[in-house]
Enzyme design. Structure first.
Site, PDB file in Angstrom:
ATOM      1  N   ASP A 121       4.684  31.834 -35.985  1.00  0.00           N
ATOM      2  CA  ASP A 121       4.821  32.118 -34.554  1.00  0.00           C
ATOM      3  C   ASP A 121       3.989  31.132 -33.727  1.00  0.00           C
ATOM      4  O   ASP A 121       2.970  30.625 -34.200  1.00  0.00           O
ATOM      5  CB  ASP A 121       4.358  33.560 -34.285  1.00  0.00           C
ATOM      6  CG  ASP A 121       4.833  34.070 -32.940  1.00  0.00           C
ATOM      7  OD1 ASP A 121       5.656  33.394 -32.290  1.00  0.00           O
ATOM      8  OD2 ASP A 121       4.363  35.146 -32.529  1.00  0.00           O
ATOM      9  N   HIS A 178       9.409  23.711 -31.989  1.00  0.00           N
ATOM     10  CA  HIS A 178      10.136  24.105 -33.203  1.00  0.00           C
ATOM     11  C   HIS A 178      10.207  22.932 -34.180  1.00  0.00           C
ATOM     12  O   HIS A 178      10.113  23.111 -35.387  1.00  0.00           O
ATOM     13  CB  HIS A 178      11.554  24.568 -32.840  1.00  0.00           C
ATOM     14  CG  HIS A 178      11.563  25.847 -32.057  1.00  0.00           C
ATOM     15  ND1 HIS A 178      10.803  26.941 -32.415  1.00  0.00           N
ATOM     16  CD2 HIS A 178      12.241  26.222 -30.940  1.00  0.00           C
ATOM     17  CE1 HIS A 178      11.006  27.922 -31.548  1.00  0.00           C
ATOM     18  NE2 HIS A 178      11.865  27.510 -30.636  1.00  0.00           N
ATOM     19  N   LEU A 214       7.733  26.926 -57.528  1.00  0.00           N
ATOM     20  CA  LEU A 214       7.618  27.793 -56.348  1.00  0.00           C
ATOM     21  C   LEU A 214       9.000  28.207 -55.829  1.00  0.00           C
ATOM     22  O   LEU A 214       9.898  27.375 -55.691  1.00  0.00           O
ATOM     23  CB  LEU A 214       6.891  27.010 -55.243  1.00  0.00           C
ATOM     24  CG  LEU A 214       6.833  27.664 -53.861  1.00  0.00           C
ATOM     25  CD1 LEU A 214       5.824  28.802 -53.856  1.00  0.00           C
ATOM     26  CD2 LEU A 214       6.460  26.649 -52.790  1.00  0.00           C
TER      27      LEU A 214
HETATM   28  C1  FPP Z   1       8.552  31.761 -33.300  1.00  0.00           C
HETATM   29  O1  FPP Z   1       7.849  31.007 -32.360  1.00  0.00           O
HETATM   30  C2  FPP Z   1       9.288  30.848 -34.138  1.00  0.00           C
HETATM   31  C3  FPP Z   1      10.623  30.893 -34.352  1.00  0.00           C
HETATM   32  C4  FPP Z   1      11.501  31.931 -33.791  1.00  0.00           C
HETATM   33  C5  FPP Z   1      11.276  29.867 -35.162  1.00  0.00           C
HETATM   34  C6  FPP Z   1      10.511  29.473 -36.362  1.00  0.00           C
HETATM   35  C7  FPP Z   1      11.105  28.257 -36.923  1.00  0.00           C
HETATM   36  C8  FPP Z   1      10.401  27.241 -37.434  1.00  0.00           C
HETATM   37  C9  FPP Z   1       8.936  27.232 -37.523  1.00  0.00           C
HETATM   38  C10 FPP Z   1      11.071  26.054 -38.010  1.00  0.00           C
HETATM   39  C11 FPP Z   1      11.953  26.481 -39.133  1.00  0.00           C
HETATM   40  C12 FPP Z   1      12.225  25.402 -40.025  1.00  0.00           C
HETATM   41  C13 FPP Z   1      13.074  25.497 -41.054  1.00  0.00           C
HETATM   42  C14 FPP Z   1      13.144  24.389 -41.992  1.00  0.00           C
HETATM   43  C15 FPP Z   1      13.955  26.641 -41.267  1.00  0.00           C
HETATM   44  P1  FPP Z   1       8.224  31.163 -30.833  1.00  0.00           P
HETATM   45  O2  FPP Z   1       9.316  30.220 -30.519  1.00  0.00           O
HETATM   46  O3  FPP Z   1       8.556  32.594 -30.553  1.00  0.00           O
HETATM   47  O4  FPP Z   1       6.897  30.739 -30.144  1.00  0.00           O
HETATM   48  P2  FPP Z   1       6.277  31.400 -28.828  1.00  0.00           P
HETATM   49  O5  FPP Z   1       6.047  32.846 -29.133  1.00  0.00           O
HETATM   50  O6  FPP Z   1       5.014  30.643 -28.625  1.00  0.00           O
HETATM   51  O7  FPP Z   1       7.278  31.181 -27.720  1.00  0.00           O
END
Ligand code: FPP
Length: 254
Positions: free
Chosen positions: A34, A51, A145
């Site tokens: 997050d 992201h 893994l």
């Molecule tokens: C939450 O942060 C994150 C997500 C909803 C997406 C997570 C995805 C990735 C870390 C990349 C994934 C990569 C692969 C290879 C599948 P947020 O966007 O809600 O952050 P915020 O709460 O600060 O707005």
């Protein structure tokens, strides 16, 4: 007291790899990644940049988990509720698995990593599904893994589907309701084949589970940190494992 609070919220200084006890490594670590959006905002960048940087952290932490000897790493990449985000963001998120896999599959193969997907595949765009299914097939013989991407995953939907399946088996006379036990439920969850997580990590300072592995986390240790996912480092990861090693797990016993 202050020490305990610091430990609970992961604010202790990051731990080096050498401080870990090799005979007490969590077998399965699950992570709620997050803070991508806030990381980007803090830098005056668009959310997508967060992201994208989060994707780099996926590689970093996969390698760190492998180095430490973790057997299963499960990453919450997209929830059944994330479809509510703006279309452009959803489309961007749905392109990340293929970008990640195109870039990293060679290294993952070399490290003997097996890729799995946990989620409702039928709603994924075909390009996303193809990229992950190709990677799942390519790595299916790997014995290192197990890296599971929770993609279009939601725990309540998972439990509802399990209940429906149990209901059908009762109706068809295959299951006695008085005999339902833990394996009857677990064999109907998307996580079948994965042990329960030993440790849950959530980055970015939020203290909630957000519909992630609600059944499976029943006895998991939890570790929260204020660090945003894109800047979550190997050292932070080791610190989480180090804190896990300080905990006494009792599973309801003494
Ligand atoms: C939450 O942060 C994150 C997500 C909803 C997406 C997570 C995805 C990735 C870390 C990349 C994934 C990569 C692969 C290879 C599948 P947020 O966007 O809600 O952050 P915020 O709460 O600060 O707005």
């Amino acid at each position: 007291m202050l020490q305990r609070l610091k430990a609970l919220f992961g604010k202790t200084s990051a731990a080096p790899l050498q401080t870990l006890e090799s005979d007490n490594i969590p077998q399965h670590i699950a992570i709620i990644m997050d803070g991508n959006g806030r990381w980007a905002k803090r830098r005056g960048l668009p959310r997508m940049a967060g992201h994208h940087s989060g994707m780099k952290a996926v590689k970093r932490i996969t390698m760190a988990a492998d180095r430490v000897g973790v057997k299963y790493l499960t990453l919450y990449a997209f929830s059944t509720e994330n479809w509510k985000r703006p279309k452009a963001e959803v489309e961007f998120l749905m392109k990340l698995p293929q970008e990640f896999l195109a870039m990293e599959i060679k290294d993952l193969m070399e490290k003997n990593v097996r890729i799995r997907i946990m989620g409702y595949k039928e709603d994924l765009p075909s390009h996303t599904l193809k990229a992950v299914e190709d990677a799942v097939a390519l790595t299916s013989g790997n014995t290192g893994l197990v890296l599971t991407f929770a993609l279009n995953y939601g725990s309540r939907k998972e439990m509802i589907e399990a209940m429906k399946s149990i209901g059908r088996d009762i109706r068809d006379g295959k299951l006695d309701p008085d005999e339902i036990d833990v394996p009857d439920v677990e064999s109907r969850l998307l996580s079948t084949g994965l042990p329960d997580p030993d440790l849950l990590i959530r980055t970015s300072g939020e203290l909630r589970l957000s519909n992630f592995m609600l059944w499976q986390l029943a006895y998991s240790e939890m570790w929260f940190t204020d660090v945003y996912w894109p800047e979550f480092s190997d050292q932070h990861f080791y610190e989480a494992v180090r804190e896990y090693q300080r905990r006494a797990r009792r599973y309801g016993g003494l």
